[in-house]
Write a protein that holds these residues in place. Structure first.
Motif, mmCIF file in Angstrom:
data_model
loop_
_atom_site.group_PDB
_atom_site.id
_atom_site.type_symbol
_atom_site.label_atom_id
_atom_site.label_comp_id
_atom_site.label_asym_id
_atom_site.label_seq_id
_atom_site.Cartn_x
_atom_site.Cartn_y
_atom_site.Cartn_z
ATOM 1 N N ALA A 375 0.813 -1.215 0.000
ATOM 2 C CA ALA A 375 0.000 0.000 0.000
ATOM 3 C C ALA A 375 0.850 1.270 0.000
ATOM 4 O O ALA A 375 0.313 2.361 -0.208
ATOM 5 C CB ALA A 375 -0.916 0.001 1.218
ATOM 6 N N GLU A 376 2.143 1.146 0.240
ATOM 7 C CA GLU A 376 3.009 2.324 0.263
ATOM 8 C C GLU A 376 3.438 2.629 -1.180
ATOM 9 O O GLU A 376 4.193 1.860 -1.787
ATOM 10 C CB GLU A 376 4.225 2.069 1.148
ATOM 11 N N PRO A 377 3.016 3.740 -1.756
ATOM 12 C CA PRO A 377 3.232 3.975 -3.194
ATOM 13 C C PRO A 377 4.635 4.467 -3.542
ATOM 14 O O PRO A 377 5.093 4.256 -4.667
ATOM 15 C CB PRO A 377 2.180 5.046 -3.523
ATOM 16 N N THR A 378 5.322 5.121 -2.588
ATOM 17 C CA THR A 378 6.598 5.769 -2.887
ATOM 18 C C THR A 378 7.724 5.112 -2.123
ATOM 19 O O THR A 378 7.569 4.821 -0.928
ATOM 20 C CB THR A 378 6.527 7.263 -2.506
ATOM 21 N N PRO A 379 8.863 4.843 -2.759
ATOM 22 C CA PRO A 379 9.993 4.271 -2.026
ATOM 23 C C PRO A 379 10.355 5.094 -0.797
ATOM 24 O O PRO A 379 10.290 6.323 -0.802
ATOM 25 C CB PRO A 379 11.125 4.286 -3.057
ATOM 26 N N ILE A 380 10.713 4.399 0.261
ATOM 27 C CA ILE A 380 11.069 5.024 1.534
ATOM 28 C C ILE A 380 12.529 4.705 1.828
ATOM 29 O O ILE A 380 12.988 3.578 1.598
ATOM 30 C CB ILE A 380 10.159 4.501 2.663
ATOM 31 N N MET A 381 13.244 5.696 2.329
ATOM 32 C CA MET A 381 14.636 5.469 2.706
ATOM 33 C C MET A 381 14.870 5.882 4.151
ATOM 34 O O MET A 381 14.119 6.677 4.724
ATOM 35 C CB MET A 381 15.596 6.219 1.775
ATOM 36 N N ASN A 382 15.910 5.311 4.734
ATOM 37 C CA ASN A 382 16.415 5.774 6.022
ATOM 38 C C ASN A 382 17.344 6.946 5.718
ATOM 39 O O ASN A 382 18.417 6.772 5.143
ATOM 40 C CB ASN A 382 17.157 4.656 6.744
ATOM 41 N N LEU A 383 16.949 8.138 6.103
ATOM 42 C CA LEU A 383 17.672 9.351 5.719
ATOM 43 C C LEU A 383 18.911 9.587 6.567
ATOM 44 O O LEU A 383 19.631 10.561 6.350
ATOM 45 C CB LEU A 383 16.725 10.549 5.790
ATOM 46 N N ASP A 384 19.188 8.679 7.503
ATOM 47 C CA ASP A 384 20.406 8.757 8.306
ATOM 48 C C ASP A 384 21.456 7.756 7.809
ATOM 49 O O ASP A 384 22.366 7.378 8.544
ATOM 50 C CB ASP A 384 20.083 8.494 9.781
ATOM 51 N N THR A 385 21.324 7.303 6.558
ATOM 52 C CA THR A 385 22.290 6.364 5.990
ATOM 53 C C THR A 385 23.000 7.001 4.790
ATOM 54 O O THR A 385 22.635 8.085 4.328
ATOM 55 C CB THR A 385 21.590 5.073 5.526
ATOM 56 N N TRP A 386 24.008 6.288 4.268
ATOM 57 C CA TRP A 386 24.733 6.762 3.086
ATOM 58 C C TRP A 386 23.799 7.001 1.906
ATOM 59 O O TRP A 386 24.077 7.846 1.047
ATOM 60 C CB TRP A 386 25.788 5.739 2.678
#
Length: 515
Positions: A375-386
């Motif tokens: 159901a999540e349409p947009t890729p998600i990232m951990n913004l505290d990573t490289w």
């Protein structure tokens, strides 16, 4: 296996009652439990001719100044080829100074390469635990095999340090600690992790959130009183680095997550890094200068492995897109973004001094789509990573050239991961092994909900697991094996350790698979 020469009974030898043999001024001023070595001993930063040995005098560890008088105190130390100290190789005296919380860091030299030694500290008739550490092999010498462990994220409140009791029995050359040795926050009955998952409080830190030097010292002292952690330190040399919680969650450079003015945050950073230095078995080269500290360093293990320990916090620009977990924003592609300082960036591209080039560091280098449901349409990232620093990441990976046999050891995620580090063109450049936490996140489970979705969305990701423990890397001339060692629980005593999986990298191939 437990080393036959150094049992739990040997580890506990030296714990006594009062400083009966200490100078009169100490007998008069030191009161309370009396043992000056309740925080144990530690060794670190092995070299072919020696290593660092550490202890801190603190007869009343949680009291002001650790229960010590505000005077310099002489401490005797010995290094021996046997645990009974019948063959003493080196001995000397160090001064435990109040300016450094009466911690001592002895840089032992003149030892034989590639062998175990035993060490201890003495004040009068009072003696510390016996510790053990191994020297590195001579530079460039042929080495066929090395085993190391990678550990970190040991939130005291989230669980018991049972993993360290098991680690004390492992046969490893050294332990890489990727950081989060302490946590800065205050205790609460129940908390949630970064994904909102509940985490029970198993035991409590003393005090509230920590800000000044006395706070940080007390937090380290409480942590180091744990007997299982002491056992692991006494059995193995550690190469210690720091991540965020040694200061404040997700700090970078001169900024924290709360928008504190930089000049104020740097005061906190200065106190925190001094306390880190005081409690880690690191060399004098890492003595802080104001809020700055030299943490990045290098270790060659004969001709087998070239370890490069990175600092991904001190020089990094702020996380883009408001930090946390979320979709990418234009800041991810910023030309002004930085993860490493120029010296570390340049060192990354230096020729390898071993068959394997190993970057031991703190935050994930693999890119990762963090979506856990369809159901999540947009890729998600951990913004505290490289991954949130696209330009610095590509520069770093480009500096490696096309050399094979690059391994990245990482922590921070509170989960186990194994996979390929791919560049912007999708080419595998390195293999990354992410070690789970010692306790942070609580008991966990084999896989979090949505892990199958993550594996499907990230073909370069080969393994994911959400239990506590550590990894053991068995490094050979023909291949690299990583064993993910996991516990069934950390919320109660008696957790059982097992090998969840072995991941294998053949030498000459940038590919990882279950072995």
């Amino acid at each position: 296996m437990i080393h036959p020469a150094l049992t739990r009974r040997t580890l506990l030898t030296g714990a006594g009652a009062l400083l009966a043999g200490a100078p009169a001024i100490l007998r008069a001023q030191i009161t309370g439990p009396g043992d000056p070595f309740p925080l144990g001993v530690a060794a670190g930063d092995p070299a072919p001719d020696g290593f660092v040995i550490w202890t801190r005098l603190a007869p009343d560890p949680l009291a002001e100044h650790g229960g010590m008088p505000m005077i310099p105190v002489p401490v005797q130390w010995e290094v021996s080829t046997d645990p009974r100290f019948t063959q003493v190789a080196m001995r000397g005296e160090a001064i435990a100074r109040p300016e450094l919380a009466h911690a001592v860091h002895i840089e032992v030299t003149g030892l034989a390469a590639d062998r175990p030694y035993y060490y201890r500290f003495t004040i009068g008739r009072e003696r510390s635990l016996t510790g053990r550490a191994r020297t590195a092999p001579p530079a460039g010498s042929r080495i066929d095999r090395l085993r190391i462990a990678s550990v970190g994220c040991q939130h005291y409140e989230d669980g018991l340090y049972t993993a360290y009791r098991h680690l004390a029995g492992e046969d490893v050359g050294f332990v890489f600690h990727y950081g989060d040795y302490i946590y800065e926050g205050r205790g609460r009955d129940r908390r949630t992790d970064a994904l909102g998952l509940p985490v029970a409080t198993v035991r409590r830190y003393v005090g509230d959130e920590i800000y000044d030097l006395a706070d940080y010292r007390r937090r380290y002292a409480q942590t180091k009183l744990d007997p299982d952690l002491q056992a692991a330190h006494a059995m193995h040399a550690f190469v210690a680095t720091f991540d965020d919680h040694e200061i404040d969650n997700n700090w970078t450079g001169d900024g924290d997550q709360d928008g504190t003015p930089p000049e104020i945050f740097l005061l906190r950073r200065q106190a925190a890094l001094q306390a880190w230095y005081e409690h880690m078995p690191v060399r004098r080269a890492s003595l802080p200068h104001g809020p700055a500290i030299a943490m990045a360093r290098r270790l060659a293990w004969g001709d087998l492995a070239d370890f490069r320990f990175l600092d991904t916090r001190q020089f990094r620009t702020r996380q883009p897109c408001g930090d946390g977990f979320g979709p990418a924003c234009p800041g991810v592609e910023s030309d002004a973004a930085r993860v490493l300082d120029p010296a570390q960036q340049k060192a990354a591209g230096l020729p390898a001094a071993g068959l394997w080039t190993v970057f031991a560091q703190q935050v994930m280098m693999m890119t990762m789509d963090r979506r856990r449901t369809a159901a999540e349409p947009t890729p998600i990232m951990n913004l505290d990573t490289w991954a949130a620093y696209a330009r610095p990441r590509e520069q770093f990976l480009a500096s490696l050239g096309r050399r094979p046999d690059v391994i990245v050891l990482t922590g921070d995620e509170h989960q186990n991961f194994a996979g390929e580090v791919r560049d912007k063109a999708g080419r595998p450049v390195a293999i990354e092994f992410v070690a789970t936490s010692i306790t942070s996140g609580g008991d966990g489970q084999d896989r979090r909900a949505g892990s199958d979705v993550m594996l499907a969305n990230n073909p370069h990701l080969k393994f994911i697991n959400d239990q506590r423990g550590y990894v053991v890397c068995d490094i050979g001339r023909e291949g690299w094996n990583t064993d993910y060692m996991v516990l069934d629980r950390v919320s109660a005593p008696g957790g059982t350790l097992s090998r969840r999986i072995r991941m294998t990298v053949p030498r000459g191939e940038t590919v990882v698979r279950a072995g």
